[in-house]
Scaffold this motif. Sequence first.
Motif, PDB file in Angstrom:
ATOM      1  N   PHE A  63       9.349  -9.912  -5.966  1.00 50.16           N
ATOM      2  CA  PHE A  63       9.241  -9.720  -4.520  1.00 50.16           C
ATOM      3  C   PHE A  63      10.093  -8.546  -4.046  1.00 50.16           C
ATOM      4  CE2 PHE A  63      10.609 -10.485  -0.123  1.00 50.16           C
ATOM      5  CZ  PHE A  63       9.367 -10.499   0.493  1.00 50.16           C
ATOM      6  N   LYS A  64      11.274  -8.343  -4.642  1.00 53.30           N
ATOM      7  CA  LYS A  64      12.144  -7.243  -4.210  1.00 53.30           C
ATOM      8  C   LYS A  64      11.438  -5.904  -4.392  1.00 53.30           C
ATOM      9  CE  LYS A  64      16.713  -5.198  -4.852  1.00 53.30           C
ATOM     10  NZ  LYS A  64      18.013  -5.272  -5.579  1.00 53.30           N
ATOM     11  N   GLN A  65      10.798  -5.719  -5.560  1.00 46.29           N
ATOM     12  CA  GLN A  65      10.072  -4.470  -5.797  1.00 46.29           C
ATOM     13  C   GLN A  65       8.872  -4.363  -4.872  1.00 46.29           C
ATOM     14  OE1 GLN A  65       9.326  -4.686 -10.089  1.00 46.29           O
ATOM     15  NE2 GLN A  65      10.725  -2.970 -10.366  1.00 46.29           N
ATOM     16  N   PHE A  66       8.157  -5.475  -4.717  1.00 45.73           N
ATOM     17  CA  PHE A  66       7.001  -5.488  -3.828  1.00 45.73           C
ATOM     18  C   PHE A  66       7.415  -5.102  -2.411  1.00 45.73           C
ATOM     19  CE2 PHE A  66       4.680  -7.810  -0.551  1.00 45.73           C
ATOM     20  CZ  PHE A  66       3.395  -7.344  -0.757  1.00 45.73           C
ATOM     21  N   PHE A  67       8.506  -5.665  -1.933  1.00 45.08           N
ATOM     22  CA  PHE A  67       8.946  -5.407  -0.565  1.00 45.08           C
ATOM     23  C   PHE A  67       9.299  -3.933  -0.365  1.00 45.08           C
ATOM     24  CE2 PHE A  67      12.200  -4.993   2.706  1.00 45.08           C
ATOM     25  CZ  PHE A  67      11.586  -5.623   3.773  1.00 45.08           C
ATOM     26  N   PRO A 105      -1.295  -7.749  -1.825  1.00 48.99           N
ATOM     27  CA  PRO A 105      -0.123  -8.616  -1.651  1.00 48.99           C
ATOM     28  C   PRO A 105      -0.340 -10.009  -2.246  1.00 48.99           C
ATOM     29  CG  PRO A 105      -0.572  -7.445   0.373  1.00 48.99           C
ATOM     30  CD  PRO A 105      -1.742  -7.198  -0.516  1.00 48.99           C
ATOM     31  N   PHE A 106      -1.539 -10.551  -2.055  1.00 49.02           N
ATOM     32  CA  PHE A 106      -1.850 -11.883  -2.577  1.00 49.02           C
ATOM     33  C   PHE A 106      -1.806 -11.896  -4.106  1.00 49.02           C
ATOM     34  CE2 PHE A 106      -4.903 -15.037  -4.115  1.00 49.02           C
ATOM     35  CZ  PHE A 106      -4.417 -16.185  -3.505  1.00 49.02           C
ATOM     36  N   ASP A 158      -7.390 -17.510 -16.430  1.00 48.20           N
ATOM     37  CA  ASP A 158      -6.142 -16.906 -16.882  1.00 48.20           C
ATOM     38  C   ASP A 158      -6.336 -15.443 -17.248  1.00 48.20           C
ATOM     39  OD1 ASP A 158      -4.634 -19.207 -16.565  1.00 48.20           O
ATOM     40  OD2 ASP A 158      -5.181 -19.979 -18.542  1.00 48.20           O
ATOM     41  N   ARG A 159      -7.508 -15.110 -17.799  1.00 49.53           N
ATOM     42  CA  ARG A 159      -7.775 -13.719 -18.186  1.00 49.53           C
ATOM     43  C   ARG A 159      -7.699 -12.795 -16.969  1.00 49.53           C
ATOM     44  NH1 ARG A 159     -13.385 -12.166 -21.074  1.00 49.53           N
ATOM     45  NH2 ARG A 159     -12.241 -12.202 -23.034  1.00 49.53           N
ATOM     46  N   SER A 160      -8.225 -13.264 -15.822  1.00 45.49           N
ATOM     47  CA  SER A 160      -8.182 -12.459 -14.595  1.00 45.49           C
ATOM     48  C   SER A 160      -6.746 -12.224 -14.136  1.00 45.49           C
ATOM     49  CB  SER A 160      -8.966 -13.158 -13.478  1.00 45.49           C
ATOM     50  OG  SER A 160     -10.326 -13.278 -13.824  1.00 45.49           O
ATOM     51  N   LEU A 161      -5.911 -13.262 -14.270  1.00 44.58           N
ATOM     52  CA  LEU A 161      -4.505 -13.129 -13.885  1.00 44.58           C
ATOM     53  C   LEU A 161      -3.793 -12.118 -14.773  1.00 44.58           C
ATOM     54  CD1 LEU A 161      -3.494 -16.834 -13.161  1.00 44.58           C
ATOM     55  CD2 LEU A 161      -4.104 -15.055 -11.536  1.00 44.58           C
ATOM     56  N   VAL A 162      -4.095 -12.168 -16.073  1.00 42.61           N
ATOM     57  CA  VAL A 162      -3.458 -11.241 -17.018  1.00 42.61           C
ATOM     58  C   VAL A 162      -3.865  -9.809 -16.702  1.00 42.61           C
ATOM     59  CG1 VAL A 162      -3.369 -10.504 -19.423  1.00 42.61           C
ATOM     60  CG2 VAL A 162      -3.233 -12.930 -18.856  1.00 42.61           C
ATOM     61  N   LYS A 163      -5.156  -9.590 -16.436  1.00 43.39           N
ATOM     62  CA  LYS A 163      -5.634  -8.237 -16.128  1.00 43.39           C
ATOM     63  C   LYS A 163      -5.014  -7.708 -14.834  1.00 43.39           C
ATOM     64  CE  LYS A 163     -10.106  -8.219 -18.486  1.00 43.39           C
ATOM     65  NZ  LYS A 163     -11.583  -8.097 -18.330  1.00 43.39           N
ATOM     66  N   ALA A 164      -4.942  -8.569 -13.831  1.00 40.89           N
ATOM     67  CA  ALA A 164      -4.350  -8.165 -12.549  1.00 40.89           C
ATOM     68  C   ALA A 164      -2.875  -7.849 -12.713  1.00 40.89           C
ATOM     69  CB  ALA A 164      -4.540  -9.265 -11.510  1.00 40.89           C
ATOM     70  N   SER A 165      -2.198  -8.649 -13.520  1.00 42.15           N
ATOM     71  CA  SER A 165      -0.772  -8.427 -13.772  1.00 42.15           C
ATOM     72  C   SER A 165      -0.542  -7.107 -14.484  1.00 42.15           C
ATOM     73  CB  SER A 165      -0.204  -9.588 -14.594  1.00 42.15           C
ATOM     74  OG  SER A 165       1.167  -9.401 -14.827  1.00 42.15           O
ATOM     75  N   GLY A 167       1.461  -0.378 -10.040  1.00 35.69           N
ATOM     76  CA  GLY A 167       1.971  -1.204  -8.949  1.00 35.69           C
ATOM     77  C   GLY A 167       2.466  -0.421  -7.749  1.00 35.69           C
ATOM     78  N   LYS A 168       3.277   0.595  -7.978  1.00 33.07           N
ATOM     79  CA  LYS A 168       3.854   1.346  -6.868  1.00 33.07           C
ATOM     80  C   LYS A 168       2.773   1.951  -5.984  1.00 33.07           C
ATOM     81  CE  LYS A 168       7.972   2.655  -9.514  1.00 33.07           C
ATOM     82  NZ  LYS A 168       8.766   3.780 -10.043  1.00 33.07           N
ATOM     83  N   LEU A 169       1.823   2.624  -6.631  1.00 34.09           N
ATOM     84  CA  LEU A 169       0.771   3.290  -5.874  1.00 34.09           C
ATOM     85  C   LEU A 169      -0.167   2.289  -5.208  1.00 34.09           C
ATOM     86  CD1 LEU A 169      -0.140   6.203  -8.306  1.00 34.09           C
ATOM     87  CD2 LEU A 169       1.085   6.365  -6.152  1.00 34.09           C
ATOM     88  N   SER A 170      -0.528   1.239  -5.955  1.00 40.28           N
ATOM     89  CA  SER A 170      -1.465   0.266  -5.392  1.00 40.28           C
ATOM     90  C   SER A 170      -0.856  -0.486  -4.210  1.00 40.28           C
ATOM     91  CB  SER A 170      -1.916  -0.725  -6.467  1.00 40.28           C
ATOM     92  OG  SER A 170      -0.815  -1.482  -6.950  1.00 40.28           O
ATOM     93  N   ILE A 171       0.433  -0.805  -4.282  1.00 40.22           N
ATOM     94  CA  ILE A 171       1.095  -1.523  -3.193  1.00 40.22           C
ATOM     95  C   ILE A 171       1.307  -0.612  -1.988  1.00 40.22           C
ATOM     96  CG2 ILE A 171       3.247  -2.647  -2.488  1.00 40.22           C
ATOM     97  CD1 ILE A 171       3.454  -3.743  -5.355  1.00 40.22           C
TER      98      ILE A 171
END
Length: 217
Positions: free
Chosen positions: A155-159, A145-146, A113-120, A127-131
Motif C-alpha cells: 500500500f505504501k508504494q501504491f499510495f 487500484p482494486f 489463481d492464474r489470473s491473480l499471478v498474471k496481474a501481480s 506498476g509505477k506507470l500503470s498506477i
Amino acid sequence: MNPALLSVHSSLHSFDSNLHHLMTLYGRQIYILLFLIIFAKTAYIIFTFLPGDATLFASGTIAAIGQIDVRILAVLFIVSTLAGDAHNFLLGHLLKKAKLKQRRFSITRLIPDRSLVKASQFLAKYGKLSIMFSRFIPLLSATVPFVSGLTGYRFKQFFLYNLAGAIIWSLLWVFAGYGLGNISWVANHLSITLILITVATLLPAISAFVVKIVKHT
C-alpha cells in the motif's frame, strides 16, 4: 433497464454538461457533490460510467468565470481521488484475504489463481506507470487500484505512485478547463478537446511503457 434507473444513469452520465446549471441551483454546496462524484467513480468499479475527465474540465471552466475557487477544486479532486482509490485498494485487499480463507460459497472462488499471478507480475513490472497513469484510461482508473490490493501490492508504494498520478490528473484537467474552457471553439468541441488533451498526456507514458516491453522481449 428500469425507466427510473435509466433516468438516474442519464443524469449522472451528463453531469458535466449540467454542471453550470447545478452550480446556480446549489451554489457552494456543489463542492460536496463534486467530491462524491469523483470518489464514487474511483472507489467502485460499477461507477466507471460517471464522467471523470469531463467533470474536472467543466469545473475548471466554471472556476474561470469566478463562480467557484480553482484552488479549492484542485485540492478537492486530489483528495477525493486518493480517498476513492484507497477505498478500492482496500476492497481488493479484503477480497484477497477472503480468497485465502477459501470459504465454500465465497465469490472469490470464481477468481482463478492464474489470473491473480498474471496481474501481480504485470504490476511488478509496470506498476509505477500503470498506477500513475491508469486514471487517464476510463476502465483502468477503477480496476488498477482494486487489482493492486487483490494481488498484494504494498500500500505504501501504491499510495506514493497514486498520489503522483492524482496530482497530475487533477491539476491537468482542472487548469485545462480554467485556461481553455471559455474559448468558443473549445466550448463547442468539448469531446474533441478532451480526447486531444488525453492523448497528449499519455504519449510519454505510452512511450516509456513500449520501451519497457521491448527491453523484456
